[in-house]
Design an enzyme around this catalytic site. Structure first.
Site, short mmCIF file in Angstrom:
data_model
loop_
_atom_site.label_atom_id
_atom_site.label_comp_id
_atom_site.label_asym_id
_atom_site.label_seq_id
_atom_site.Cartn_x
_atom_site.Cartn_y
_atom_site.Cartn_z
N ASN A 125 0.83 -1.21 0.00
CA ASN A 125 0.00 0.00 0.00
C ASN A 125 0.86 1.25 0.00
O ASN A 125 0.64 2.19 -0.78
CB ASN A 125 -0.91 0.03 1.23
CG ASN A 125 -1.96 -1.05 1.23
OD1 ASN A 125 -2.22 -1.69 0.21
ND2 ASN A 125 -2.57 -1.27 2.39
N ASP B 234 -14.40 3.34 2.44
CA ASP B 234 -13.52 2.28 2.93
C ASP B 234 -12.28 2.91 3.56
O ASP B 234 -11.54 3.62 2.89
CB ASP B 234 -13.12 1.36 1.78
CG ASP B 234 -12.21 0.21 2.20
OD1 ASP B 234 -12.04 0.00 3.41
OD2 ASP B 234 -11.67 -0.47 1.30
N GLY C 144 -4.57 4.79 6.73
CA GLY C 144 -3.37 4.99 7.54
C GLY C 144 -2.10 4.83 6.73
O GLY C 144 -1.14 5.58 6.89
N ASP C 145 -2.10 3.84 5.83
CA ASP C 145 -0.93 3.63 4.98
C ASP C 145 -0.74 4.81 4.02
O ASP C 145 0.39 5.24 3.76
CB ASP C 145 -1.08 2.34 4.18
CG ASP C 145 -1.08 1.11 5.07
OD1 ASP C 145 -0.42 1.15 6.13
OD2 ASP C 145 -1.73 0.12 4.72
#
Length: 368
Positions: free
Chosen positions: A102, A309, A314-315
């Site tokens: 990611n 979603d 966070g990534d």
């Protein structure tokens, strides 16, 4: 708006389309030369690697992400099942993900030269992940195919409000790493502008990578997400910025993190553990960067018109922060850039498919 111009691409880097990322190894400003791994290397008995290619110089020291690559199996549900209960999912699909992958794709889509160091299995999921990384413009000279383990995967239980719960199966992310990584394999780390790590690969790998980065003067950001276990002090000693969310901060410190005051006290414990900078992701409350001896820098969220979603938010935030940081932006500008990227991310289903491009991030910032 003040600060927006500073978030445009660095004057030292003019992004160009990457037509074939796998054939463009880097030559950095460090006095290190490296070549991609060669096949059948004795110290890597379970690796199947891509043969070496002729280096094509890239003047900008890259973002190097060392971490996990997963196939994310999404199931859309109204609520989590209770113990012993079976429920039906409205929909299901499999998408590429994993915290490392990611973050690498986020870097690539933000038009910054990005290398991914990780492992996939010899299976359909590995092909899915590889194609997603390539599509994101990520250099894959250090992506290894492991014959002895399947590609890592995760079951993502996505509720109707966009929140999620995730179960991870490590697979190739946790298998077949060398006990001692050779110098040749760490050259890409020493040649980086910044290194991103997570906890979905073995700690001993992260320790070796972080130590190599520190000896070369390369900053390291450790995303605390992944294995629910204490972080070895040996790893923390080589980390420049630790980036947990609230629940991860609570687990790592054994302290409550329900209020900002509690979070601040938990961060002090992180400082005592040896980490001078702590970047806390606070979900709907935004984020805050704590630098030892200084006042915290707070960044509210940039509200999204809809939240579909949150899986990769966070990534996206961590990787976008890293890109802005390596481009020389101030910490305040880095936080704002990361908040804009995360705001765009939560509006799209899937982790890797939701990573925004640089133009979209800058357009959002300019619209505020």
């Amino acid at each position: 708006m003040r600060g927006i111009a500073a978030l445009s691409p660095s004057k030292h880097f003019n992004p160009t389309p990457q037509t074939n990322p796998k054939t463009q190894p880097i030559q950095s400003n460090h006095n290190n030369h490296f070549s991609p791994k060669k096949p059948n290397k004795p110290s890597f008995p379970c690796f199947s690697t891509t043969p070496s290619k002729t280096p094509i110089p890239i003047s900008t020291p890259p973002l190097v992400v060392v971490g996990s690559a997963n196939a994310d199996i999404y199931v859309e549900i109204e609520r989590l099942p209770k113990e012993g209960e079976t429920i039906s999912a409205a929909h299901g699909q499999t998408l590429a993900g994993g915290k490392g992958a990611n973050q690498a794709v986020c870097g690539g889509k933000l038009s910054y030269p990005t290398y991914f160091v990780g492992q996939v299995g010899q299976d359909a999921h590995g092909k899915l992940v590889t194609e997603a990384l390539e599509g994101g413009g990520v250099h894959l000279d250090y992506l290894n195919t492991v014959s002895a383990a399947p590609t890592g995967h995760a079951v993502v239980m996505l509720q109707s409000d966009g929140q999620n719960s995730i179960i991870i199966v490590g697979g190739a992310n946790m298998s077949c790493w060398p006990d001692c990584m050779g110098d040749d394999d760490l050259e890409v780390v020493r040649s980086a502008g910044i290194v991103l790590l997570q906890r979905e690969i073995p700690d001993f790998v992260n320790v070796q990578v972080a130590k190599a980065a520190r000896t070369a003067g390369v900053p390291v950001i450790l995303d605390a997400g992944g294995v629910d276990a204490p972080i070895p002090s040996e790893l923390l000693n080589f980390v420049d910025i630790l980036s947990p969310n609230e629940s991860e901060l609570a687990r790592l410190t054994g302290m409550p993190t329900e209020s900002f005051e509690q979070i601040s006290r938990a961060v002090i414990k992180c400082h005592e553990m040896g980490v001078k900078q702590v970047l806390v992701k606070l979900g709907a409350k935004g984020s805050a960067l704590f630098i030892e001896g200084e006042e915290p820098i707070k960044q509210p969220i940039i509200s999204a018109p809809r939240v579909l979603d949150t899986t990769g938010a966070g990534d996206t935030f961590t990787a976008a922060f890293a890109v802005a940081l390596v481009e020389g932006k101030s910490k305040t500008e880095c936080l704002r850039f990361a908040a804009a990227a995360a705001s765009l991310c939560v509006q799209v289903m899937g982790a890797i498919p939701s990573m925004p491009d640089r133009k979209s991030v800058l357009n959002l910032l300019q619209s505020l």
